[in-house]
Scaffold this active site. Structure first.
Site, PDB file in Angstrom:
ATOM      1  N   GLN A   1       0.872  -1.176   0.000  1.00 46.14           N
ATOM      2  CA  GLN A   1       0.000   0.000   0.000  1.00 46.14           C
ATOM      3  C   GLN A   1       0.910   1.227   0.000  1.00 46.14           C
ATOM      4  O   GLN A   1       1.342   1.693   1.055  1.00 46.14           O
ATOM      5  CB  GLN A   1      -0.916  -0.021   1.219  1.00 46.14           C
ATOM      6  CG  GLN A   1      -1.738  -1.305   1.347  1.00 46.14           C
ATOM      7  CD  GLN A   1      -2.739  -1.486   0.223  1.00 46.14           C
ATOM      8  OE1 GLN A   1      -3.636  -0.656   0.034  1.00 46.14           O
ATOM      9  NE2 GLN A   1      -2.608  -2.572  -0.533  1.00 46.14           N
TER      10      GLN A   1
ATOM     11  N   ALA B   1     -11.757   2.849   3.488  1.00 47.20           N
ATOM     12  CA  ALA B   1     -10.785   1.942   2.882  1.00 47.20           C
ATOM     13  C   ALA B   1      -9.913   2.655   1.849  1.00 47.20           C
ATOM     14  O   ALA B   1     -10.113   3.830   1.530  1.00 47.20           O
ATOM     15  CB  ALA B   1     -11.511   0.761   2.247  1.00 47.20           C
ATOM     16  N   HIS B   2      -8.958   1.893   1.315  1.00 47.53           N
ATOM     17  CA  HIS B   2      -7.989   2.473   0.379  1.00 47.53           C
ATOM     18  C   HIS B   2      -8.654   2.993  -0.895  1.00 47.53           C
ATOM     19  O   HIS B   2      -9.597   2.423  -1.416  1.00 47.53           O
ATOM     20  CB  HIS B   2      -6.881   1.478   0.034  1.00 47.53           C
ATOM     21  CG  HIS B   2      -7.340   0.137  -0.448  1.00 47.53           C
ATOM     22  ND1 HIS B   2      -6.524  -0.958  -0.446  1.00 47.53           N
ATOM     23  CD2 HIS B   2      -8.525  -0.296  -0.940  1.00 47.53           C
ATOM     24  CE1 HIS B   2      -7.176  -1.995  -0.928  1.00 47.53           C
ATOM     25  NE2 HIS B   2      -8.390  -1.617  -1.233  1.00 47.53           N
ATOM     26  N   ASN B   3      -8.159   4.135  -1.327  1.00 46.70           N
ATOM     27  CA  ASN B   3      -8.567   4.792  -2.580  1.00 46.70           C
ATOM     28  C   ASN B   3      -9.997   5.325  -2.570  1.00 46.70           C
ATOM     29  O   ASN B   3     -10.526   5.710  -3.612  1.00 46.70           O
ATOM     30  CB  ASN B   3      -8.370   3.863  -3.779  1.00 46.70           C
ATOM     31  CG  ASN B   3      -6.915   3.559  -4.045  1.00 46.70           C
ATOM     32  OD1 ASN B   3      -6.389   2.571  -3.526  1.00 46.70           O
ATOM     33  ND2 ASN B   3      -6.253   4.412  -4.811  1.00 46.70           N
TER      34      ASN B   3
END
Length: 354
Positions: free
Chosen positions: A203, A244-246
């Site tokens: 990440q 969460a990511h993005n």
């Protein structure tokens, strides 16, 4: 302690006094607790009895509110907003005391503005920046290369991980984590000869928190796998929320406690998600969408829509479905009775069942 006349408060919030404008007030309290030297507010009709019985010296009300003769009030267009502004006058935000505590750890390559306050056991890592008048409470960690703007307040044990960027006037409540690793794993059935495994996807992106954002206690905003996870200007995020990511959270959005937003979903401007709502990944949620508490959003939602339920459907449809639940048992009994009657009629007519 600060005190203001009612007329002074009216001038600050753009209201009209009914009663004694020279009345001096030294605090703000709930209707049930306010004294004759304090102001309160009334914006919810559920509290009418408390309003009528209140001993408050003055009460903030809206233009169409009926009040008893002799009651001193401050009429405003939006009582709750006026309450917030008046409360801020009596309880102004904490101001930074320019200092770095002896037990704080500031890396030699970090840049901390001289007007910032860094409390005991806070840590600012290599190449990190902390802007003017920002306050870092004990236990805060601003990691390598992170950027923190002006007039921010980071409460105890906040973590801003490496290369994340935080704008101006941002409030991070205790224990929130900005830039934790996103939940990304690729299944490897061979495991490089060691058997099946979940292979961690690095990440390597970051998080950008824009100006005037507040993030609640123990909320986590994960860094992007690649690129940026972004929280838009003026968004407010409650405690125990998972981003969460993005994910992209649009400006002025409100996410209530225990909301979860899965990876790469985009929320438009002014989205409101009720408590415990879950939004799956890779969706587009339009501007101004309202999501009911405990809803499960499984598909894109057009701008301006209100959805509820799990899976989430238009709110009107959900209300109709919920209204039917109370009648399901009776409907089932009626259906059974009708089925038996049909079977009897067929038997009498000598018909075979289809």
């Amino acid at each position: 302690m600060a005190s203001y006349t009612l007329a002074e408060l009216a001038a600050r919030v753009g209201g009209a006094v009914e009663g004694d404008g020279s009345l001096r007030l030294d605090g703000i309290s709930p209707l049930e607790e306010a004294s004759a030297s304090e102001i309160s507010f009334f914006s919810n009709r559920k509290y009418r009895k408390a309003f009528e019985a209140s001993r408050a010296g003055a009460v903030v009300v809206e233009p169409d509110e009926q009040v008893a003769a002799g009651r001193t009030v401050l009429r405003v267009a939006n009582a709750y907003l006026a309450f917030a502004k008046i409360s801020t006058l009596f309880h102004p935000p904490r101001e930074a005391v320019p200092e770095v505590a002896p037990t704080a750890v500031i890396h030699p390559t970090a840049r901390v503005h001289p007007s910032a306050q860094v409390m005991p056991l806070a840590c600012v890592g290599p190449d990190a920046q902390v802007g003017a008048r920002t306050i870092l409470f004990p236990g805060v960690h601003v990691a390598d290369g992170a950027r923190v703007g002006e007039d921010c307040v980071f409460y105890h044990n906040v973590v801003v991980r490496e290369r994340c960027a935080v704008g101006n006037r941002v409030i991070l409540q205790p224990g929130c984590v900005i830039g934790s690793d996103g939940f990304g794993f690729a299944f490897d059935p061979e495991g490089e000869g060691k058997g099946p495994r979940h292979y961690k996807v690095p990440q390597v992106g970051n998080v950008v928190i824009e100006d005037d954002v507040e993030v609640g206690a123990n909320t986590c905003v994960d860094r992007a796998t690649l690129g940026t996870t972004r929280i838009g200007r003026g968004a407010k995020i409650d405690n125990l929320v998972q981003i969460a990511h993005n994910v992209q959270v649009g400006p002025l959005s409100l996410l209530v406690s225990q909301v979860g937003v899965a990876g790469s979903t985009k929320l438009g401007m002014g989205v409101v998600a009720g408590g415990q709502a879950g939004i799956v990944g890779h969706l587009e949620i339009g501007d101004g969408v309202r999501i009911g508490a405990q809803s499960g959003v499984m598909a894109d939602v057009e701008a301006g829509e209100t959805v509820s339920g799990s899976p989430a459907v238009p709110h009107g449809n959900w209300l109709k479905a919920m209204a039917s639940l109370d009648h399901l048992h009776d409907m089932r009994k009626e259906l059974r009775s009708l089925r038996r009657e049909v079977e009897r009629l067929r038997a009498d007519a000598g018909e075979d069942e289809p």
